[in-house]
Design a protein around this motif. Structure first.
Motif, PDB file in Angstrom:
ATOM      1  N   LYS A  13       1.035  -1.182  -0.044  1.00 11.64           N
ATOM      2  CA  LYS A  13      -0.127   0.035  -0.045  1.00 11.64           C
ATOM      3  C   LYS A  13       0.874   1.336  -0.026  1.00 11.64           C
ATOM      4  CE  LYS A  13      -4.279  -1.362   1.974  1.00 11.64           C
ATOM      5  NZ  LYS A  13      -4.337  -2.802   2.148  1.00 11.64           N
ATOM      6  N   ASP A  14       2.097   1.315   0.775  1.00 14.88           N
ATOM      7  CA  ASP A  14       2.786   2.490   0.607  1.00 14.88           C
ATOM      8  C   ASP A  14       3.816   2.507  -0.308  1.00 14.88           C
ATOM      9  OD1 ASP A  14       4.946   0.408   1.266  1.00 14.88           O
ATOM     10  OD2 ASP A  14       5.142   1.408   3.270  1.00 14.88           O
ATOM     11  N   ARG A  15       3.660   1.571  -1.317  1.00  7.51           N
ATOM     12  CA  ARG A  15       4.479   1.705  -2.642  1.00  7.51           C
ATOM     13  C   ARG A  15       6.098   1.425  -2.243  1.00  7.51           C
ATOM     14  NH1 ARG A  15       0.525   1.826  -6.012  1.00  7.51           N
ATOM     15  NH2 ARG A  15       1.862   1.751  -7.950  1.00  7.51           N
ATOM     16  N   ARG A  16       6.501   0.808  -1.193  1.00  8.72           N
ATOM     17  CA  ARG A  16       7.744   0.831  -0.748  1.00  8.72           C
ATOM     18  C   ARG A  16       8.289  -0.518  -0.743  1.00  8.72           C
ATOM     19  NH1 ARG A  16       9.955   5.647   2.703  1.00  8.72           N
ATOM     20  NH2 ARG A  16       8.594   7.017   1.812  1.00  8.72           N
ATOM     21  N   SER A  17       7.443  -1.555  -1.132  1.00 12.35           N
ATOM     22  CA  SER A  17       7.965  -3.060  -1.406  1.00 12.35           C
ATOM     23  C   SER A  17       7.009  -3.808  -2.409  1.00 12.35           C
ATOM     24  CB  SER A  17       8.047  -3.871  -0.018  1.00 12.35           C
ATOM     25  OG  SER A  17       6.606  -3.998   0.202  1.00 12.35           O
ATOM     26  N   LEU A  18       7.836  -4.773  -2.733  1.00 12.86           N
ATOM     27  CA  LEU A  18       7.160  -5.610  -3.751  1.00 12.86           C
ATOM     28  C   LEU A  18       7.225  -6.993  -3.299  1.00 12.86           C
ATOM     29  CD1 LEU A  18       6.043  -6.511  -6.515  1.00 12.86           C
ATOM     30  CD2 LEU A  18       8.221  -6.635  -7.536  1.00 12.86           C
ATOM     31  N   THR A  19       6.115  -7.775  -3.094  1.00  9.55           N
ATOM     32  CA  THR A  19       5.858  -9.086  -2.592  1.00  9.55           C
ATOM     33  C   THR A  19       5.816 -10.022  -3.873  1.00  9.55           C
ATOM     34  OG1 THR A  19       4.837  -8.650  -0.518  1.00  9.55           O
ATOM     35  CG2 THR A  19       4.801 -10.788  -1.145  1.00  9.55           C
ATOM     36  N   ILE A  20       6.701 -11.164  -3.990  1.00  7.81           N
ATOM     37  CA  ILE A  20       6.754 -12.059  -5.197  1.00  7.81           C
ATOM     38  C   ILE A  20       6.608 -13.381  -4.657  1.00  7.81           C
ATOM     39  CG2 ILE A  20       7.879 -12.626  -7.195  1.00  7.81           C
ATOM     40  CD1 ILE A  20       9.544 -10.230  -6.802  1.00  7.81           C
ATOM     41  N   ALA A  21       5.532 -14.000  -5.163  1.00  9.35           N
ATOM     42  CA  ALA A  21       5.407 -15.381  -4.796  1.00  9.35           C
ATOM     43  C   ALA A  21       5.454 -16.404  -5.900  1.00  9.35           C
ATOM     44  CB  ALA A  21       3.899 -15.736  -4.221  1.00  9.35           C
ATOM     45  N   PHE A  22       6.546 -17.233  -5.934  1.00  8.80           N
ATOM     46  CA  PHE A  22       6.753 -17.941  -6.932  1.00  8.80           C
ATOM     47  C   PHE A  22       5.940 -19.480  -6.715  1.00  8.80           C
ATOM     48  CE2 PHE A  22       9.981 -14.988  -7.180  1.00  8.80           C
ATOM     49  CZ  PHE A  22      10.429 -14.697  -8.281  1.00  8.80           C
ATOM     50  N   ASP A  23       5.878 -20.145  -7.879  1.00 10.76           N
ATOM     51  CA  ASP A  23       5.422 -21.414  -7.995  1.00 10.76           C
ATOM     52  C   ASP A  23       6.399 -22.452  -7.423  1.00 10.76           C
ATOM     53  OD1 ASP A  23       7.373 -21.805  -9.954  1.00 10.76           O
ATOM     54  OD2 ASP A  23       5.813 -22.367 -11.483  1.00 10.76           O
ATOM     55  N   THR A  24       7.449 -21.995  -6.930  1.00  9.08           N
ATOM     56  CA  THR A  24       8.214 -23.168  -6.005  1.00  9.08           C
ATOM     57  C   THR A  24       7.808 -22.992  -4.628  1.00  9.08           C
ATOM     58  OG1 THR A  24       9.889 -21.261  -5.660  1.00  9.08           O
ATOM     59  CG2 THR A  24      10.351 -22.899  -7.797  1.00  9.08           C
ATOM     60  N   GLY A  25       7.087 -22.127  -4.267  1.00  7.07           N
ATOM     61  CA  GLY A  25       6.781 -21.923  -2.714  1.00  7.07           C
ATOM     62  C   GLY A  25       7.381 -20.894  -2.085  1.00  7.07           C
ATOM     63  N   GLU A  26       8.422 -20.478  -3.043  1.00  8.46           N
ATOM     64  CA  GLU A  26       9.136 -19.225  -2.319  1.00  8.46           C
ATOM     65  C   GLU A  26       8.503 -17.785  -2.535  1.00  8.46           C
ATOM     66  OE1 GLU A  26      13.530 -19.680  -3.524  1.00  8.46           O
ATOM     67  OE2 GLU A  26      12.359 -20.631  -5.187  1.00  8.46           O
ATOM     68  N   THR A  27       8.573 -17.307  -1.569  1.00  6.79           N
ATOM     69  CA  THR A  27       7.852 -15.989  -1.311  1.00  6.79           C
ATOM     70  C   THR A  27       8.878 -15.109  -0.625  1.00  6.79           C
ATOM     71  OG1 THR A  27       5.635 -16.751  -0.807  1.00  6.79           O
ATOM     72  CG2 THR A  27       6.030 -14.279  -0.482  1.00  6.79           C
ATOM     73  N   TYR A  28       9.154 -13.710  -1.467  1.00  6.81           N
ATOM     74  CA  TYR A  28      10.217 -12.756  -1.125  1.00  6.81           C
ATOM     75  C   TYR A  28       9.523 -11.414  -1.251  1.00  6.81           C
ATOM     76  CZ  TYR A  28      13.241 -16.371  -2.242  1.00  6.81           C
ATOM     77  OH  TYR A  28      13.904 -17.665  -2.179  1.00  6.81           O
ATOM     78  N   VAL A  29       9.998 -10.578  -0.083  1.00  3.02           N
ATOM     79  CA  VAL A  29       9.418  -9.280  -0.054  1.00  3.02           C
ATOM     80  C   VAL A  29      10.778  -8.293  -0.331  1.00  3.02           C
ATOM     81  CG1 VAL A  29       8.611  -7.181   1.199  1.00  3.02           C
ATOM     82  CG2 VAL A  29       7.653  -9.666   1.818  1.00  3.02           C
ATOM     83  N   LEU A  30      10.902  -7.748  -1.377  1.00  2.00           N
ATOM     84  CA  LEU A  30      11.750  -6.777  -1.907  1.00  2.00           C
ATOM     85  C   LEU A  30      11.567  -5.278  -1.919  1.00  2.00           C
ATOM     86  CD1 LEU A  30      12.694  -8.782  -5.086  1.00  2.00           C
ATOM     87  CD2 LEU A  30      13.836  -8.938  -2.850  1.00  2.00           C
ATOM     88  N   SER A  31      12.360  -4.713  -1.025  1.00  2.52           N
ATOM     89  CA  SER A  31      12.169  -3.145  -0.880  1.00  2.52           C
ATOM     90  C   SER A  31      12.158  -2.462  -2.088  1.00  2.52           C
ATOM     91  CB  SER A  31      12.863  -2.443   0.131  1.00  2.52           C
ATOM     92  OG  SER A  31      14.140  -2.534  -0.375  1.00  2.52           O
ATOM     93  N   ALA A  32      11.616  -1.368  -2.315  1.00  2.00           N
ATOM     94  CA  ALA A  32      11.492  -0.598  -3.435  1.00  2.00           C
ATOM     95  C   ALA A  32      13.101   0.187  -3.805  1.00  2.00           C
ATOM     96  CB  ALA A  32      10.626   0.619  -3.629  1.00  2.00           C
ATOM     97  N   GLU A  33      13.667   0.190  -2.486  1.00  2.00           N
ATOM     98  CA  GLU A  33      15.004   0.881  -2.623  1.00  2.00           C
ATOM     99  C   GLU A  33      15.852  -0.183  -3.145  1.00  2.00           C
ATOM    100  OE1 GLU A  33      18.305   3.067   0.280  1.00  2.00           O
ATOM    101  OE2 GLU A  33      16.432   2.090   1.131  1.00  2.00           O
ATOM    102  N   LEU A  34      15.791  -1.464  -2.831  1.00  2.00           N
ATOM    103  CA  LEU A  34      16.748  -2.551  -3.234  1.00  2.00           C
ATOM    104  C   LEU A  34      16.542  -2.630  -4.940  1.00  2.00           C
ATOM    105  CD1 LEU A  34      18.991  -4.598  -2.965  1.00  2.00           C
ATOM    106  CD2 LEU A  34      16.951  -6.350  -2.311  1.00  2.00           C
ATOM    107  N   LEU A  35      15.393  -2.823  -5.064  1.00  2.00           N
ATOM    108  CA  LEU A  35      14.944  -2.869  -6.596  1.00  2.00           C
ATOM    109  C   LEU A  35      15.437  -1.690  -7.467  1.00  2.00           C
ATOM    110  CD1 LEU A  35      11.424  -4.160  -6.143  1.00  2.00           C
ATOM    111  CD2 LEU A  35      13.400  -5.420  -7.110  1.00  2.00           C
ATOM    112  N   ARG A  36      15.357  -0.670  -7.031  1.00  2.00           N
ATOM    113  CA  ARG A  36      15.986   0.657  -7.686  1.00  2.00           C
ATOM    114  C   ARG A  36      17.425   0.448  -7.728  1.00  2.00           C
ATOM    115  NH1 ARG A  36      18.178   3.622 -10.147  1.00  2.00           N
ATOM    116  NH2 ARG A  36      17.681   5.989 -10.590  1.00  2.00           N
TER     117      ARG A  36
END
Length: 126
Positions: A13-36
């Motif tokens: 909601k605050d647009r500062r992170s991206l949660t990605i769930a993969f079909d391998t069962g792995e889920t990661y939360v990556l900060s917008a800062e790290l992605l940038r």
């Protein structure tokens, strides 16, 4: 090349992170800062490791929008208007799996170059 596919990509909601769930069962939360700062764009990565740019001042960066690119990647537009990095599924899962090491390497680079995560405030003199 991994065979992991994202089942869900969700911007917080605050647009500062991206949660990605993969079909391998792995889920990661990556900060917008790290992605940038780890954007796979030529602007950040250069065309060789020596040309890679350390991007300071992105502590408050937000994800403005995401657009799918074919069935293999997503283009992330940040609120600083950077939008040239194509984040492939392989790159995103690698970032997730190695997030802590990548983040520490970034912090170490900033320190070594005397740079800061804080945005630079420009003051105008009158």
């Amino acid at each position: 090349m991994t065979t992991a596919w994202p089942k869900e990509l969700r911007v917080s909601k605050d647009r500062r992170s991206l949660t990605i769930a993969f079909d391998t069962g792995e889920t990661y939360v990556l900060s917008a800062e790290l992605l940038r700062v780890a954007s796979p764009s030529a602007e950040v990565q250069g065309h060789s490791p020596e040309q890679r740019v350390t991007v300071p001042g992105k502590m408050n960066v937000e994800i403005a929008k995401m657009d799918p690119v074919g069935n293999y990647a997503v283009r992330i537009t940040f609120d600083d208007m950077h939008d040239t990095g194509l984040f492939s599924w392989d790159y995103l899962i690698d970032l997730g799996r190695n997030r802590d090491e990548r983040w520490q390497a970034y912090l170490d680079e900033l320190a070594a170059k005397g740079l800061s995560r804080e945005p630079v405030v420009t003051r105008h003199r009158h």
